[in-house]
Structures are given as C-alpha cells and as structure tokens.
Design an enzyme around this catalytic site. Structure first.
Site, PDB file in Angstrom:
ATOM      1  N   TYR A 137      44.403  42.768  60.752  1.00  0.00           N
ATOM      2  CA  TYR A 137      45.353  42.892  59.646  1.00  0.00           C
ATOM      3  C   TYR A 137      44.643  43.328  58.363  1.00  0.00           C
ATOM      4  O   TYR A 137      45.109  43.067  57.258  1.00  0.00           O
ATOM      5  CB  TYR A 137      46.106  41.581  59.444  1.00  0.00           C
ATOM      6  CG  TYR A 137      47.294  41.464  60.378  1.00  0.00           C
ATOM      7  CD1 TYR A 137      48.579  41.752  59.952  1.00  0.00           C
ATOM      8  CD2 TYR A 137      47.103  41.132  61.707  1.00  0.00           C
ATOM      9  CE1 TYR A 137      49.658  41.686  60.816  1.00  0.00           C
ATOM     10  CE2 TYR A 137      48.173  41.057  62.593  1.00  0.00           C
ATOM     11  CZ  TYR A 137      49.446  41.342  62.135  1.00  0.00           C
ATOM     12  OH  TYR A 137      50.516  41.287  63.011  1.00  0.00           O
ATOM     13  N   GLY A 258      55.447  43.610  67.389  1.00  0.00           N
ATOM     14  CA  GLY A 258      54.140  44.153  67.749  1.00  0.00           C
ATOM     15  C   GLY A 258      53.190  43.074  68.240  1.00  0.00           C
ATOM     16  O   GLY A 258      52.410  43.296  69.178  1.00  0.00           O
ATOM     17  N   ASP A 259      53.250  41.900  67.615  1.00  0.00           N
ATOM     18  CA  ASP A 259      52.420  40.780  68.059  1.00  0.00           C
ATOM     19  C   ASP A 259      52.819  40.335  69.460  1.00  0.00           C
ATOM     20  O   ASP A 259      51.970  40.007  70.294  1.00  0.00           O
ATOM     21  CB  ASP A 259      52.550  39.611  67.078  1.00  0.00           C
ATOM     22  CG  ASP A 259      52.129  39.993  65.672  1.00  0.00           C
ATOM     23  OD1 ASP A 259      50.974  40.406  65.496  1.00  0.00           O
ATOM     24  OD2 ASP A 259      52.959  39.904  64.752  1.00  0.00           O
ATOM     25  N   ARG A 260      54.129  40.325  69.708  1.00  0.00           N
ATOM     26  CA  ARG A 260      54.606  39.924  71.034  1.00  0.00           C
ATOM     27  C   ARG A 260      54.174  40.936  72.091  1.00  0.00           C
ATOM     28  O   ARG A 260      53.843  40.565  73.221  1.00  0.00           O
ATOM     29  CB  ARG A 260      56.139  39.804  71.014  1.00  0.00           C
ATOM     30  CG  ARG A 260      56.717  39.313  72.323  1.00  0.00           C
ATOM     31  CD  ARG A 260      56.251  37.877  72.575  1.00  0.00           C
ATOM     32  NE  ARG A 260      56.437  37.476  73.959  1.00  0.00           N
ATOM     33  CZ  ARG A 260      55.587  37.736  74.947  1.00  0.00           C
ATOM     34  NH1 ARG A 260      54.489  38.439  74.729  1.00  0.00           N
ATOM     35  NH2 ARG A 260      55.822  37.306  76.164  1.00  0.00           N
TER      36      ARG A 260
END
Length: 486
Positions: A137, A258-260
């Site tokens: 990030y 996106g994290d999933r």
C-alpha cells in the site's frame, strides 16, 4: 501450510448515517451519523479475511506507536502477528457515508514514511511461508532491501502473489502473479518507454497494458482486474491473454474486493490449482464477497479473545518484534466465510455440503425450523439468498421489506447457517452450479412434485430433499399483519 501476508496496514474507519438536508453554512450535505465502525485495512484486511475463513495465516508488518496503532492491533485480534515499529504515525482513513454512498474521506498520518527495518523474526516468518501475499500500500514495507532479497529467492520455492500500489516499488522478478487493477496497470505502463506489444485482445486496454507490465516486471503472470467486468490474465508461457469473467452481483461498495481476490489466489494456488483456474475462482470469490455485503458484512474482531502476545518474537529471546498466536489451539472455520471456500473445505474433509435458498424477507419461525432441519442433513449449511433486485422482480416493487445485507446478517446470526451466497438471477441455478452442494433443500410445500432444480443438482451427483413445511407462517402473512397495524 501457512500463508504469510506481508505489507502495510492502516486503520479504516466508517462513519455511516443519513443525509436529508444541506448545511445552512455552505451547500454541503449534513450527515446524521448513526454508526461508527473501525477495521484493519491494507495487508491487515487480507490477513483478517484469511484468518476468518480458518486458514493458518501470519501477518508481517509494522505498526506506529500511537493510539491508532494500538487500536489497529485490537482490530487484528486472532491474527498471528510478527511485527516491528514503523517509525511513523499510523495511517487512518475515515470515510463518511450517507446511505450507500460515500460523501468524503479524511486521511491522517498518510505522509511518506521511512522504509522500515525488517527484524530477524519478520524475515524468518517469510522464510517459513507456504504461500506469500505482498499487499503493498505504498507505505514502505515492500521497499525493504532485506525483504526484497528474500522474496526474490522465495519466488522459486512458493507461490508469491504481489498486489502492487502506484506509490510502491516494482514487484521483485519471478513472482507467480501480480494483480494491479486497470487504473493502476494503465498508470504503471505509461511510465515505461515500451510500446504496447499488440498481443492484447482487440478493444481491451487491460490486455495491452498487462503485456507491457509482464515484460517490465519479469513475473510469471499479470492479472489485470476490471471490477464488474472481471479480469484479464497474461502469462509468460502463453501467447494469448485469458479473459476471466465475473459473475453479476448487486454490490454498492467495492472496497476490499482486490484484497479478497489476492486472498483467494493464495488459497487456490496453495491447494494445487493451476493459475488460470485459480484466477477464475478468485474472481468469483471477490464477487461473492461483494454480493454478501463486502467489508460492511465482515464480523467485528475488536472484541475477540484468546490471543497471547510474545514481545520477544519467539522463545529464543528478544528480537524487537511482536508475535501474536491464537491461544485456543487450531484455527477454527469461522462463520460468515465465503460460501465457495467453505464448500471446498468441507468437501475436502469428506463432509457433506447442504444448501437451500429463498428470499427470507421478514424471517419467521417457519424459516428457522426449516433451516435448522436442513443443517441436520450435513456438515455445513449455505443459504442462496435472492438479491434485492431479484426479489423485486419476483415479488413486486414493494419488496423486499428488508435489504439483502440485513437479510444476510440475520441469517448468519443463526447457529445453523454457516454462509450466505447472494445471487442476482430470478432462480438459483447459476449459484447452484458454482456451489454444487451435495444436498439441495426446499420446504415441504414442494412435496409430491419434482423440484425445479432437481435435474441440475443430480447432474453432479447431488440430491434434492424437502423438509417439513409449517403452514400459517409466511412472509406475506406477516407483511399483511404489519400493514394492518400501521
């Protein structure tokens, strides 16, 4: 085998309410805040998703020494942490939402931080990983020279999934797959002198920029995600791009998709799936996550218990890192997990997957009894839930009375329900074909007639079962009674 998530964490705060008027001081909406919720963001959200589904996961990251950092640790209760100091204030991102719409976001502590040092315990955790997710990030963790040298070596040994950030460094060469979204991929490709190779699909800019990044980043694959349009997979050993479609779901807030997706990629690659299959499954996982309510439907972890902290990092003595381990033994498969992963885990252990479906608008005693009876037939119960738009088409413009997010939350609050899968079609056939339960259950009002889904369910060896129907208990009856009271 343990999945290690390495990257930057932040504290996400949502202020939610309704906006029904403008401020007298300026033409801006006034939001009457009715709810405040915080959660781990960035790499912390990825780790929470995995831990919440029962996967053994370690989060390698850095924390600020401030109140927000301590609150962020609380939001990660139940996740094994191997961490060091960031040397910078904890980033806090606060979103103000009116209904289902974001009004404004406030960022605090989001200035450029120093590149943190990696402690021996942090590097050792990465060394021992069975799969690695780099959730960059742009806060410096992925830029650590020691970490990058280690990751470059580990790419030949385990799957490494790299989720890049425009403010972060390039992925190390050799990673299994890099997962930029289309905006990130377009921006990154524009910084390189290389022209598009022309190998992309006509009219699909994602394939063109993905090809540039595949060559520039020297990874094995680039998966460019396109939101509701799915993704495009570019592989080093394949000339043609592979289109990865996404199922149609009704979702308002794309946060966390996106994290999933990267969490799903790690799970499916670790389970032995080839990358094209893993990409398709991960795109479906992300769609299911959004359809079930997204980040708003994640369970609250701040009140979790059973975490033991060892400030020395391990039994050998101080290392300058913090390690947290669940105190209650093996990680359990928590509720509110994604339905496809739950079904796969249950089947992998030789269990029986049971599914049922419906609108479940105004949950009543008849529903509760039927659901409890269905759960007794196997090792998990997954409810296929009609979305709001699906209910409107089936029941009329005045329905549903309760929105899909609240209906899903009410179902998940029941001990007998293990997961909810929201679908947008008029019938559950598409959801069933993806889920493929061993047993499909309907209420006994179908007794004596063949279930509409019977042929589909039987095509993969499943069977259809009816459970007792309870007359005089119906959503329509409750709605009529409420109308008379009002």
């Amino acid at each position: 085998m343990r999945i290690v998530v390495v990257g930057d964490v932040m504290l996400d705060v949502d202020l939610s309410g309704e906006a029904t008027r403008l401020s007298p001081d300026a033409p801006v909406p006034v939001v009457d805040v009715s709810g405040i919720r915080s959660r781990a963001g960035g790499a912390g959200l990825v780790a929470r998703m995995l831990a919440g589904e029962g996967w053994p996961v370690t989060l390698v990251t850095v924390f600020g020494d401030d109140d927000a950092g301590r609150q962020l640790r609380g939001e990660l209760a139940g996740v094994r942490l191997v961490s060091g100091p960031s040397g910078h204030p904890t980033p806090v991102k606060t979103r103000v939402r009116a209904g289902s719409h974001a009004v404004v976001r406030f960022d605090q502590g989001c200035g450029k931080p120093p590149v943190p040092e990696m402690s021996p315990a942090m590097l050792r955790a990465v060394e021992e990983a069975g799969a690695i997710i780099v959730a960059d990030y742009g806060r410096g963790v992925a830029a650590s020279p020691e970490l990058r040298r280690l990751l470059a070596r580990r790419t030949a040994e385990v799957p490494v999934i790299w989720d890049p950030h425009p403010s972060g460094p390039e992925p190390v060469p050799g990673v299994a797959v890099v997962t930029p979204n289309l905006a990130e991929a377009t921006k990154a490709a524009a910084t390189y002198a290389s022209p598009a190779s022309g190998d992309g699909a006509p009219g699909d800019p994602a394939a063109g920029v993905g090809r540039i990044l595949l060559e520039r980043w020297q990874g094995n694959a680039v998966l460019v995600t396109k939101g509701s349009d799915g993704a495009v997979l570019l592989q080093r050993d394949s000339v043609s791009p592979l289109d990865v479609p996404a199922p149609r779901v009704e979702a308002g807030d794309p946060c966390g998709a996106g994290d999933r997706l990267v969490a799903g990629l790690a799970v499916h690659l670790l389970a032995g799936s080839a990358l094209p299959e893993a990409a398709g499954l991960a795109v479906n996982d992300a769609a299911d996550f959004l359809g079930a309510g997204g980040v708003a439907a994640l369970p609250d972890r701040s009140s979790d218990h059973g975490v033991v902290r060892d400030d020395g990092g391990d039994a050998s003595g101080p290392t300058g890192a913090s390690v947290e381990r669940p105190a209650d033994g093996p990680t359990r498969l928590r509720r509110a997990t994604e339905p496809l992963l739950l079904a796969r885990a249950v089947r992998g252990n030789g269990g029986t997957v049971v599914a049922t479906g419906g609108c479940f608008d105004l949950l009543h005693a008849g529903h509760v009894r039927s659901l409890a009876a269905a759960r007794e037939l196997g090792d998990c119960l997954i409810v296929c839930l009609n979305s709001d738009s699906s209910v409107r088409r089936l029941k009329g413009a005045e329905r549903p009375i309760i929105g899909q997010q609240d209906r899903a939350e009410l179902l998940l609050a029941m001990e007998c329900v293990d997961a909810v899968m929201v679908f947008d079609e008029d019938t559950p056939e598409v959801a069933l074909d993806r889920l493929r339960p061993d047993i499909w259950v309907k209420g006994g009002d179908y007794k004596g007639s063949r279930l509409p889904e019977a042929e589909l369910v039987e095509s993969w060896g499943g069977r259809c079962v009816t459970v007792p129907y309870h007359p005089a208990r119906s959503t329509t009856g409750l709605a009529d009674a409420l109308a008379k009271v009002s």
